[in-house]
Scaffold this motif. Structure first.
Motif, PDB file in Angstrom:
ATOM      1  N   ASN A  64      -9.786  42.304  33.619  1.00  0.00           N
ATOM      2  CA  ASN A  64     -10.024  41.670  34.927  1.00  0.00           C
ATOM      3  C   ASN A  64     -10.560  40.254  34.689  1.00  0.00           C
ATOM      4  OD1 ASN A  64     -10.340  41.307  37.643  1.00  0.00           O
ATOM      5  ND2 ASN A  64     -12.225  42.477  37.804  1.00  0.00           N
ATOM      6  N   ASP A  65      -9.697  39.399  34.135  1.00  0.00           N
ATOM      7  CA  ASP A  65     -10.201  38.122  33.660  1.00  0.00           C
ATOM      8  C   ASP A  65      -9.804  36.957  34.567  1.00  0.00           C
ATOM      9  OD1 ASP A  65      -7.561  38.185  33.192  1.00  0.00           O
ATOM     10  OD2 ASP A  65      -7.651  37.638  31.074  1.00  0.00           O
ATOM     11  N   SER A  66      -9.760  37.208  35.886  1.00  0.00           N
ATOM     12  CA  SER A  66      -9.531  36.097  36.806  1.00  0.00           C
ATOM     13  C   SER A  66     -10.472  36.251  37.985  1.00  0.00           C
ATOM     14  CB  SER A  66      -8.079  36.085  37.302  1.00  0.00           C
ATOM     15  OG  SER A  66      -7.900  37.090  38.278  1.00  0.00           O
ATOM     16  N   LEU A  67     -10.810  35.124  38.599  1.00  0.00           N
ATOM     17  CA  LEU A  67     -11.709  35.193  39.748  1.00  0.00           C
ATOM     18  C   LEU A  67     -11.032  35.889  40.916  1.00  0.00           C
ATOM     19  CD1 LEU A  67     -13.441  31.816  39.175  1.00  0.00           C
ATOM     20  CD2 LEU A  67     -14.523  34.045  39.129  1.00  0.00           C
ATOM     21  N   GLY A  95     -19.824  31.461  44.160  1.00  0.00           N
ATOM     22  CA  GLY A  95     -19.110  30.540  45.041  1.00  0.00           C
ATOM     23  C   GLY A  95     -17.642  30.440  44.646  1.00  0.00           C
ATOM     24  N   TYR A  96     -17.372  30.409  43.331  1.00  0.00           N
ATOM     25  CA  TYR A  96     -15.963  30.367  42.888  1.00  0.00           C
ATOM     26  C   TYR A  96     -15.242  31.631  43.384  1.00  0.00           C
ATOM     27  CZ  TYR A  96     -17.977  27.307  39.150  1.00  0.00           C
ATOM     28  OH  TYR A  96     -18.652  26.362  38.431  1.00  0.00           O
ATOM     29  N   THR A  97     -15.958  32.770  43.294  1.00  0.00           N
ATOM     30  CA  THR A  97     -15.383  34.038  43.752  1.00  0.00           C
ATOM     31  C   THR A  97     -15.118  33.988  45.260  1.00  0.00           C
ATOM     32  OG1 THR A  97     -16.639  35.156  42.019  1.00  0.00           O
ATOM     33  CG2 THR A  97     -15.733  36.555  43.749  1.00  0.00           C
ATOM     34  N   LEU A  98     -16.036  33.332  45.955  1.00  0.00           N
ATOM     35  CA  LEU A  98     -15.886  33.210  47.412  1.00  0.00           C
ATOM     36  C   LEU A  98     -14.667  32.345  47.775  1.00  0.00           C
ATOM     37  CD1 LEU A  98     -17.100  34.038  50.016  1.00  0.00           C
ATOM     38  CD2 LEU A  98     -19.082  32.633  49.527  1.00  0.00           C
ATOM     39  N   PHE A  99     -14.411  31.317  46.999  1.00  0.00           N
ATOM     40  CA  PHE A  99     -13.181  30.540  47.241  1.00  0.00           C
ATOM     41  C   PHE A  99     -11.953  31.452  47.090  1.00  0.00           C
ATOM     42  CE2 PHE A  99     -15.598  26.554  45.781  1.00  0.00           C
ATOM     43  CZ  PHE A  99     -15.743  26.073  47.068  1.00  0.00           C
ATOM     44  N   SER A 100     -11.959  32.324  46.075  1.00  0.00           N
ATOM     45  CA  SER A 100     -10.828  33.256  45.906  1.00  0.00           C
ATOM     46  C   SER A 100     -10.748  34.229  47.072  1.00  0.00           C
ATOM     47  CB  SER A 100     -10.980  34.074  44.612  1.00  0.00           C
ATOM     48  OG  SER A 100     -10.671  33.286  43.514  1.00  0.00           O
ATOM     49  N   ILE A 101     -11.914  34.690  47.537  1.00  0.00           N
ATOM     50  CA  ILE A 101     -11.902  35.616  48.687  1.00  0.00           C
ATOM     51  C   ILE A 101     -11.290  34.904  49.887  1.00  0.00           C
ATOM     52  CG2 ILE A 101     -13.390  36.823  50.358  1.00  0.00           C
ATOM     53  CD1 ILE A 101     -15.247  37.545  48.010  1.00  0.00           C
ATOM     54  N   TYR A 102     -11.723  33.656  50.123  1.00  0.00           N
ATOM     55  CA  TYR A 102     -11.186  32.946  51.296  1.00  0.00           C
ATOM     56  C   TYR A 102      -9.683  32.700  51.143  1.00  0.00           C
ATOM     57  CZ  TYR A 102     -11.122  30.330  55.557  1.00  0.00           C
ATOM     58  OH  TYR A 102     -10.849  29.952  56.849  1.00  0.00           O
ATOM     59  N   ARG A 103      -9.281  32.379  49.921  1.00  0.00           N
ATOM     60  CA  ARG A 103      -7.854  32.078  49.689  1.00  0.00           C
ATOM     61  C   ARG A 103      -6.981  33.299  49.998  1.00  0.00           C
ATOM     62  NH1 ARG A 103      -8.592  30.115  44.863  1.00  0.00           N
ATOM     63  NH2 ARG A 103      -8.607  27.943  45.390  1.00  0.00           N
ATOM     64  N   HIS A 104      -7.459  34.487  49.626  1.00  0.00           N
ATOM     65  CA  HIS A 104      -6.606  35.683  49.726  1.00  0.00           C
ATOM     66  C   HIS A 104      -6.961  36.627  50.876  1.00  0.00           C
ATOM     67  CE1 HIS A 104      -4.635  34.601  46.035  1.00  0.00           C
ATOM     68  NE2 HIS A 104      -5.806  34.445  45.458  1.00  0.00           N
ATOM     69  N   TYR A 105      -8.209  36.538  51.357  1.00  0.00           N
ATOM     70  CA  TYR A 105      -8.650  37.514  52.378  1.00  0.00           C
ATOM     71  C   TYR A 105      -9.433  36.796  53.483  1.00  0.00           C
ATOM     72  CZ  TYR A 105      -8.042  40.371  48.131  1.00  0.00           C
ATOM     73  OH  TYR A 105      -7.564  40.940  46.985  1.00  0.00           O
ATOM     74  N   ALA A 106      -8.924  35.658  53.965  1.00  0.00           N
ATOM     75  CA  ALA A 106      -9.686  34.854  54.943  1.00  0.00           C
ATOM     76  C   ALA A 106     -10.075  35.678  56.170  1.00  0.00           C
ATOM     77  CB  ALA A 106      -8.859  33.633  55.350  1.00  0.00           C
ATOM     78  N   ASN A 107      -9.219  36.642  56.528  1.00  0.00           N
ATOM     79  CA  ASN A 107      -9.518  37.442  57.729  1.00  0.00           C
ATOM     80  C   ASN A 107     -10.744  38.348  57.551  1.00  0.00           C
ATOM     81  OD1 ASN A 107      -8.170  39.086  55.911  1.00  0.00           O
ATOM     82  ND2 ASN A 107      -7.243  40.350  57.492  1.00  0.00           N
ATOM     83  N   LEU A 185     -16.372  33.924  31.256  1.00  0.00           N
ATOM     84  CA  LEU A 185     -16.031  32.584  30.760  1.00  0.00           C
ATOM     85  C   LEU A 185     -14.515  32.357  30.806  1.00  0.00           C
ATOM     86  CD1 LEU A 185     -18.649  32.494  27.871  1.00  0.00           C
ATOM     87  CD2 LEU A 185     -18.585  30.926  29.835  1.00  0.00           C
ATOM     88  N   VAL A 186     -13.764  33.390  30.437  1.00  0.00           N
ATOM     89  CA  VAL A 186     -12.295  33.278  30.489  1.00  0.00           C
ATOM     90  C   VAL A 186     -11.858  33.083  31.949  1.00  0.00           C
ATOM     91  CG1 VAL A 186     -10.124  34.522  30.084  1.00  0.00           C
ATOM     92  CG2 VAL A 186     -11.961  34.648  28.386  1.00  0.00           C
ATOM     93  N   ALA A 187     -12.459  33.871  32.851  1.00  0.00           N
ATOM     94  CA  ALA A 187     -12.072  33.794  34.270  1.00  0.00           C
ATOM     95  C   ALA A 187     -12.429  32.428  34.861  1.00  0.00           C
ATOM     96  CB  ALA A 187     -12.770  34.914  35.051  1.00  0.00           C
ATOM     97  N   MET A 188     -13.616  31.926  34.533  1.00  0.00           N
ATOM     98  CA  MET A 188     -14.023  30.626  35.107  1.00  0.00           C
ATOM     99  C   MET A 188     -13.166  29.492  34.555  1.00  0.00           C
ATOM    100  SD  MET A 188     -18.149  30.705  35.679  1.00  0.00           S
ATOM    101  CE  MET A 188     -18.675  31.173  34.037  1.00  0.00           C
ATOM    102  N   ALA A 189     -12.824  29.574  33.255  1.00  0.00           N
ATOM    103  CA  ALA A 189     -12.002  28.513  32.655  1.00  0.00           C
ATOM    104  C   ALA A 189     -10.616  28.476  33.299  1.00  0.00           C
ATOM    105  CB  ALA A 189     -11.882  28.739  31.152  1.00  0.00           C
ATOM    106  N   ALA A 190     -10.134  29.630  33.738  1.00  0.00           N
ATOM    107  CA  ALA A 190      -8.769  29.707  34.309  1.00  0.00           C
ATOM    108  C   ALA A 190      -8.747  29.507  35.819  1.00  0.00           C
ATOM    109  CB  ALA A 190      -8.167  31.070  33.963  1.00  0.00           C
ATOM    110  N   ARG A 191      -9.911  29.293  36.428  1.00  0.00           N
ATOM    111  CA  ARG A 191      -9.894  29.272  37.905  1.00  0.00           C
ATOM    112  C   ARG A 191      -9.149  28.035  38.420  1.00  0.00           C
ATOM    113  NH1 ARG A 191     -14.504  26.618  36.681  1.00  0.00           N
ATOM    114  NH2 ARG A 191     -15.203  24.998  38.107  1.00  0.00           N
ATOM    115  N   PRO A 192      -8.488  28.178  39.580  1.00  0.00           N
ATOM    116  CA  PRO A 192      -7.759  27.028  40.127  1.00  0.00           C
ATOM    117  C   PRO A 192      -8.714  26.039  40.786  1.00  0.00           C
ATOM    118  CG  PRO A 192      -7.589  28.905  41.605  1.00  0.00           C
ATOM    119  CD  PRO A 192      -8.369  29.376  40.415  1.00  0.00           C
TER     120      PRO A 192
END
Ligand code: MLT
Length: 264
Positions: A64-67, A95-107, A185-192
């Protein structure tokens, strides 16, 4: 509390009643960093904290190596708890995780609080730094990471005058598995990069930053607040990167007035 969700043990807390407030922790800490907010808010809200994989009481999921994967785990916990929408608070990696939540699950997002975080992806130099840190974690363990991170996480005034906070944060880091640190660290380095997401955010948003934050300086929060329509920025004096831990009263005041102002 613990639940087995999709075959993985997840540590979380769930206290109080009312509008759900979900707190997502920083790297390389755990849900316990939110204790001052849980204590302050659980009489008025349903307050939920979660351990991301490999932190606190949650199992590590090595692949599970992505945000986006972290975001999915948070949403799975909400599904498990029967919560359709919540107010989310994320600090730094949270906060990075929250950006992913908003990107995929804004509702699923009623409102959000972005604390001590940044929108941009890592630079090449930043990614190389993550790799060295992962090697250090693998070779020397979490205590080496604690020694390296503490001066970045806490303001000099906190380090000088609050040894109990330094010790509390050190213990959180020591309780994080090496595998958990490496996967983060792997997940944060790969975050968009999330810059393009900012103007699309339509829910009420509060941005908070410690005035002495070295890891994600005040300019990063200004950058976010300037781009999210209608958002509010609050700077917390005498706080570093862990503004909620270092100055809980000021952090809670900012949070409470945001919740009241938005009638949440
Ligand atoms: C954190 O506090 O979560 C980290 O400082 C985030 C990062 O390393 O980018």
């Amino acid at each position: 509390m613990k639940a087995v969700i999709h075959g993985v043990t997840v540590g979380y807390t769930d206290q109080g009643n009312g509008t759900p407030l979900v707190f997502i922790h920083a790297f390389p800490l755990s849900k316990t960093m939110w204790q001052p907010q849980v204590d302050a808010l659980k009489d008025s809200y349903r307050v939920i904290t979660i351990d991301l994989g490999g932190h606190g009481e949650s199992d590590i999921v090595l692949w599970n190596d992505s945000l986006d994967g972290y975001a999915k785990n948070v949403i799975h916990l909400l599904d498990h708890l029967g919560i359709a929408q919540a107010i989310f608070v994320g600090l730094s990696m949270g906060g990075y995780t929250l950006f992913s939540i908003y990107r995929h699950y804004a509702n699923r997002v009623k409102a959000m609080v972005l604390a001590d975080t940044k929108a941009q992806a890592d630079s090449e130099e930043g990614k190389a730094g993550r790799q060295s840190m992962a090697e250090m974690a693998f070779k020397d363990g979490a205590s080496a990471i604690a020694d390296m991170m503490l001066p970045k996480l806490l303001a000099p005034s906190t380090i000088e005058h609050h040894p109990e906070i330094v010790e509390q944060v050190r213990q959180m880091i020591l309780h994080t598995s090496t595998a958990g640190i490496v996967v983060d660290l792997v997940a944060m380095a790969a975050r968009p990069d999330s810059t393009d997401l900012l103007p699309t955010i339509t829910c009420p948003t509060l941005v908070i930053v410690g005035e002495d934050d070295q890891a994600t300086p005040v300019t990063e929060s200004q950058y976010i607040a300037q781009r999210i329509p209608g958002s509010t920025l609050v700077t917390i004096p005498q706080a570093g990167h862990l503004s909620n831990v270092e100055q809980p009263a000021a952090f809670n005041k900012a949070l409470n007035s945001f919740l009241k102002k938005c009638r949440l």
